[in-house]
Structure formats: C-alpha cells, structure tokens
Design an enzyme around this catalytic site. Structure first.
Site, PDB file in Angstrom:
ATOM      1  N   LYS A  26      26.861  62.527  74.184  1.00 50.96           N
ATOM      2  CA  LYS A  26      28.298  63.574  73.633  1.00 50.96           C
ATOM      3  C   LYS A  26      28.565  62.864  72.098  1.00 50.96           C
ATOM      4  O   LYS A  26      28.551  63.979  71.370  1.00 50.96           O
ATOM      5  CB  LYS A  26      29.326  63.636  74.348  1.00 50.96           C
ATOM      6  N   THR A  50      36.022  65.023  76.592  1.00 50.51           N
ATOM      7  CA  THR A  50      34.554  64.189  75.370  1.00 50.51           C
ATOM      8  C   THR A  50      35.464  62.843  75.735  1.00 50.51           C
ATOM      9  O   THR A  50      37.016  62.584  74.696  1.00 50.51           O
ATOM     10  CB  THR A  50      34.250  64.338  74.312  1.00 50.51           C
ATOM     11  N   LYS A 106      38.893  62.204  66.703  1.00 50.77           N
ATOM     12  CA  LYS A 106      38.154  61.806  67.537  1.00 50.77           C
ATOM     13  C   LYS A 106      37.296  60.908  68.321  1.00 50.77           C
ATOM     14  O   LYS A 106      37.262  60.356  68.123  1.00 50.77           O
ATOM     15  CB  LYS A 106      39.297  61.737  69.278  1.00 50.77           C
TER      16      LYS A 106
HETATM   17  N1  LIG Z   1      37.092  73.150  72.251  1.00 47.46           N
HETATM   18  C1  LIG Z   1      35.753  72.670  72.131  1.00 47.46           C
HETATM   19  O1  LIG Z   1      34.721  73.084  71.945  1.00 47.46           O
HETATM   20  C2  LIG Z   1      35.055  71.885  72.948  1.00 47.46           C
HETATM   21  C3  LIG Z   1      36.688  70.684  73.718  1.00 47.46           C
HETATM   22  N2  LIG Z   1      35.139  69.484  74.359  1.00 47.46           N
HETATM   23  C4  LIG Z   1      36.151  68.283  74.506  1.00 47.46           C
HETATM   24  O2  LIG Z   1      36.727  68.749  75.726  1.00 47.46           O
HETATM   25  C5  LIG Z   1      37.950  68.238  75.327  1.00 47.46           C
HETATM   26  C6  LIG Z   1      39.272  69.580  75.781  1.00 47.46           C
HETATM   27  O3  LIG Z   1      39.023  70.067  74.419  1.00 47.46           O
HETATM   28  P1  LIG Z   1      39.931  71.713  74.341  1.00 47.46           P
HETATM   29  O4  LIG Z   1      39.913  72.052  75.240  1.00 47.46           O
HETATM   30  O5  LIG Z   1      40.060  72.138  73.037  1.00 47.46           O
HETATM   31  O6  LIG Z   1      41.642  70.510  73.326  1.00 47.46           O
HETATM   32  P2  LIG Z   1      42.530  70.814  74.230  1.00 47.46           P
HETATM   33  O7  LIG Z   1      43.576  70.394  72.914  1.00 47.46           O
HETATM   34  O8  LIG Z   1      42.785  73.085  73.628  1.00 47.46           O
HETATM   35  O9  LIG Z   1      42.914  71.030  75.669  1.00 47.46           O
HETATM   36  C7  LIG Z   1      43.845  69.623  75.401  1.00 47.46           C
HETATM   37  C8  LIG Z   1      44.183  69.535  77.549  1.00 47.46           C
HETATM   38  O10 LIG Z   1      44.439  68.153  77.679  1.00 47.46           O
HETATM   39  C9  LIG Z   1      46.036  68.381  78.099  1.00 47.46           C
HETATM   40  N3  LIG Z   1      46.168  66.854  78.006  1.00 47.46           N
HETATM   41  C10 LIG Z   1      46.268  66.363  76.646  1.00 47.46           C
HETATM   42  N4  LIG Z   1      46.700  65.404  76.583  1.00 47.46           N
HETATM   43  C11 LIG Z   1      47.308  64.934  78.419  1.00 47.46           C
HETATM   44  C12 LIG Z   1      48.341  63.679  79.198  1.00 47.46           C
HETATM   45  N5  LIG Z   1      48.334  63.128  77.998  1.00 47.46           N
HETATM   46  N6  LIG Z   1      48.190  64.257  79.676  1.00 47.46           N
HETATM   47  C13 LIG Z   1      47.110  64.760  81.088  1.00 47.46           C
HETATM   48  N7  LIG Z   1      47.150  66.169  80.080  1.00 47.46           N
HETATM   49  C14 LIG Z   1      47.339  65.921  78.595  1.00 47.46           C
HETATM   50  C15 LIG Z   1      46.302  69.544  77.564  1.00 47.46           C
HETATM   51  O11 LIG Z   1      47.502  69.742  78.253  1.00 47.46           O
HETATM   52  P3  LIG Z   1      48.597  70.330  77.495  1.00 47.46           P
HETATM   53  O12 LIG Z   1      48.235  72.000  77.898  1.00 47.46           O
HETATM   54  O13 LIG Z   1      50.293  70.479  78.511  1.00 47.46           O
HETATM   55  O14 LIG Z   1      48.955  70.071  76.018  1.00 47.46           O
HETATM   56  C16 LIG Z   1      45.537  70.476  77.099  1.00 47.46           C
HETATM   57  O15 LIG Z   1      45.119  71.322  78.934  1.00 47.46           O
HETATM   58  C17 LIG Z   1      37.875  67.180  74.571  1.00 47.46           C
HETATM   59  O16 LIG Z   1      37.904  66.233  74.974  1.00 47.46           O
HETATM   60  C18 LIG Z   1      36.896  68.135  73.416  1.00 47.46           C
HETATM   61  O17 LIG Z   1      36.678  67.207  72.489  1.00 47.46           O
HETATM   62  C19 LIG Z   1      34.258  69.578  73.936  1.00 47.46           C
HETATM   63  C20 LIG Z   1      33.221  70.363  73.811  1.00 47.46           C
HETATM   64  C21 LIG Z   1      33.674  71.487  73.124  1.00 47.46           C
HETATM   65  O1  LIG Z   2      32.517  68.894  70.965  1.00 51.41           O
HETATM   66  C1  LIG Z   2      32.679  70.090  70.637  1.00 51.41           C
HETATM   67  C2  LIG Z   2      31.476  70.510  70.962  1.00 51.41           C
HETATM   68  C3  LIG Z   2      31.269  72.002  69.906  1.00 51.41           C
HETATM   69  C4  LIG Z   2      30.045  73.174  69.505  1.00 51.41           C
HETATM   70  O2  LIG Z   2      29.462  72.284  70.389  1.00 51.41           O
HETATM   71  O3  LIG Z   2      30.217  73.587  69.416  1.00 51.41           O
END
Ligand SMILES: NC(=O)C1=CN([C@@H]2O[C@H](COP(=O)(O)OP(=O)(O)OC[C@H]3O[C@@H](n4cnc5c(N)ncnc54)[C@H](OP(=O)(O)O)[C@@H]3O)[C@@H](O)[C@H]2O)C=CC1
Ligand SMILES: O=CCCC(=O)O
Length: 303
Positions: A182, A118, A250
């Site tokens: 989104k 996102t 964010k």
């Molecule tokens: N969780 C949810 O329910 C949902 C999340 N999203 C979106 O999906 C995305 C991921 O979310 P989520 O998995 O929950 O987040 P997490 O915080 O669990 O994971 C973040 C990921 O990004 C990596 N990362 C962060 N900073 C850097 C960097 N500078 N360089 C390289 N890799 C980096 C982390 O690596 P490392 O392990 O090394 O920290 C990790 O793999 C976000 O944009 C979120 O808004 C969308 C829908 C639903």
């Molecule tokens: O971006 C995150 C969405 C989480 C959700 O739809 O439950």
C-alpha cells in the site's frame, strides 16, 4: 484491496445468500470518510453491523440505516465474531487496539480482527502479535481506491465482505506485506500528483489551456483515472476531500521510512513529501490530497 494476513475460519455467511449473512454481525471501528462509506456498503448488501467511532455522534447516520452502536472498541469485539477497523494512521490503529476499552480487552479465540487502515509494517506486526497471542486472528487489509487484505483462512472467511468492499483482493503472505504494498502504491500516487500539479500550472502560466492539457493527457500513454478524476476540479481550485492530504503526507512519510530501511534512494518521493508538508503548513491537510496543487499555483512552492 490487498490482504496480507490472517483471518481464521470460514465466515458462515454466503455472498449469494443474504439470509445467511444475517446470522453474522460484523463490527466496524472508525467511521471517517472511508469507514462510513464502507459501512454503508456492507449494510446495503445485507450485513448486520455494530459500529464504533471515537467521535460517537458520527455513528448516528449508520444507525439510521440499521447499524447498532458499540460503546467502545472492546464492546464491539465482544459482540462480533469479526471486526473491521478503518483508522487514520499508526497512532490511531495502535490506540484502538492497546488503549483502555480497546480491542485487546475482548479479543480471543474464534474472533477475527481486520485492520484496513494504511499503516506501516511495524504497526501491523505489533497489532498482529498482540492479537494472535490472545488467541485471536488478524488480517491486515489496506485498500486502494477511494470512497467511490488474515492468515489465509481469515482471508478466505472475509472474502464475502471484501467482495462488497472492493473490486479485487490480493493475498500477499506474511503480515507487513500488505502495508508495504500500500505504501509503495501511495508513494507513486503522491509523486505523480505533484508532477501533475506542476504540469497544470506550467501549462496555464505558459499560455496553454489546462483543460486542453487534460484532453491531451487522456489520449496518451500516461492517461490514468487519477488525472481524469481530479484534473477538472484542480483547475477550479476545488478540493473536496475524498483522500485527505494529511493522510497522503503520512503515507509519503511512511514510504520514505521504508526506503530508508531498504537503502532505496527516493529523491522524487522526498520532494513530493516536502510539497505535501508545505500544503499541511498552509492549512490544507483536511482537503483532498490534490490540494497540493495550491503549493504550485499560489506561487508558494516547496522550495
Ligand atoms: N480516503 C481515502 O480515499 C482512503 C483512505 N485510506 C486510508 O484509510 C484510513 C482512513 O482514511 P479516511 O477515512 O479517509 O480518514 P478520516 O480522517 O476521514 O477518518 C479517520 C478515522 O480515524 C479515527 N481516528 C483518528 N484518530 C483516532 C484515535 N486516536 N483513536 C481512535 N480513532 C481515531 C477518526 O475518528 P474521529 O471521527 O473521532 O476523528 C475517523 O473515524 C487512513 O489510514 C487512510 O490513509 C485508504 C484508501 C483510501
Ligand atoms: O490511500 C488512498 C488511495 C486513494 C485512491 O486510491 O484514490
């Protein structure tokens, strides 16, 4: 799941024919809460995966389930025709593409990059321009829903994988529209979560049973999966992260910037953003976004 731009060519695997899937290897960058769950899902459905994560040890569990490790984003792109990224925020999405050993070093003709993080429309557009200028294809494909969208051709090519990753896909046209959609959705969600938190606390403090409030809400016009899923654990002050609060904040910040750009007054979202900021300041950023409830229930509201 929404897709706004561009993957190219038809992937030669067919969702109904697992043996064909085995011919194509998909790359996956970012194994956080979402990336790990999505990668596992792809592996379970017979896709071959090469994975990379900034903290490489997070690849281990995927390897146990059959994935291969790519040492850098560039190495993954070199090996795979299609690579998906699921990264925390615009800074992360940009650094994985433009940084050392990044995506741009190996992207080129015949390769597709699908960013499901996102981010804002500007970030998506920057990545799209860089990738397409090197002959690669780009699709922004943010997702809705938690761990439990290429120019049209790349979109179609990626559909077998999207079928595994989500319930429904929407093609929204030009790059940036996926990000905007989104952000609008998450802005609404974050505002609702704040109203819900206040309602739970108001019920409790005024002598009502919050569980009864959940039962009443569930029977009325504002019944929704979020209240149903998060309500019971919020009453218990339990916030195991599905969608981390720092990411919800964010998204509020990026949605408010979109509001600025389009001169849309958003007082409700602005107040919700303040509450999420307050929660981050209270050290709750890594908990589920429902932990914003604590800003009300602990008497430390955002005023
Ligand atoms: N969780 C949810 O329910 C949902 C999340 N999203 C979106 O999906 C995305 C991921 O979310 P989520 O998995 O929950 O987040 P997490 O915080 O669990 O994971 C973040 C990921 O990004 C990596 N990362 C962060 N900073 C850097 C960097 N500078 N360089 C390289 N890799 C980096 C982390 O690596 P490392 O392990 O090394 O920290 C990790 O793999 C976000 O944009 C979120 O808004 C969308 C829908 C639903
Ligand atoms: O971006 C995150 C969405 C989480 C959700 O739809 O439950």
């Amino acid at each position: 799941m929404w897709h706004s731009h561009c993957l190219v060519e038809r992937i030669c695997f067919d969702p109904r024919n697992p043996s064909v899937r085995e011919m194509e290897e998909i790359g996956f960058l970012g194994l956080g809460i979402m990336g790990k769950a999505m990668s596992m899902n792809l592996l379970r459905h017979g896709f071959k995966l090469t994975v990379w994560n900034r903290t490489l040890s997070r690849c281990d569990e995927l390897v146990e389930h059959g994935a291969t490790i790519g040492e850098t984003p560039a190495a993954v792109i070199k090996k795979c025709k299609y690579t998906i990224a699921m990264l925390s925020d615009p800074a992360a999405a940009l650094s994985v593409v433009f940084g050392e050993d990044g995506v741009l070093e190996q992207i080129g003709s015949g390769k597709g990059y699908i960013d499901m993080s996102t981010v804002d429309a500007e970030t998506s557009s920057k990545i799209s321009e860089a990738i397409t200028s090197k002959g690669g294809s780009f699709l922004e494909a943010p997702v809705s829903g938690s761990k439990n969208l290429l120019r049209m051709a790349l979109y179609e090519a990626a559909l077998p994988a999207f079928d595994v990753l989500g319930k429904k896909s929407f093609f929204l046209g030009q790059v940036g529209n996926g990000a905007k959609m989104k952000l609008v959705v998450n802005m609404i969600m974050g505002s609702m979560m704040n109203a819900f938190s206040e309602g739970l606390v108001l019920a409790d403090k005024s002598g009502l049973n919050p569980q009864t409030l959940l039962d009443v809400l569930d029977l009325g016009a504002i019944a929704n999966p979020m209240f149903k899923m998060k309500g019971p654990s919020m009453i218990q002050s339990s916030y195991s992260p599905a969608f981390p609060l720092k990411h919800q904040q964010k998204d509020m910040r990026l949605a408010l910037a979109l509001g600025d750009e389009n001169e849309v007054p958003m007082p409700v979202a602005a107040a919700a953003n303040e509450a999420f900021k307050k929660a981050r300041g209270m050290g709750l950023g890594d908990l589920d976004f429902s932990a914003v409830h604590e800003t009300v229930s602990s008497g430390k509201g955002s005023s």
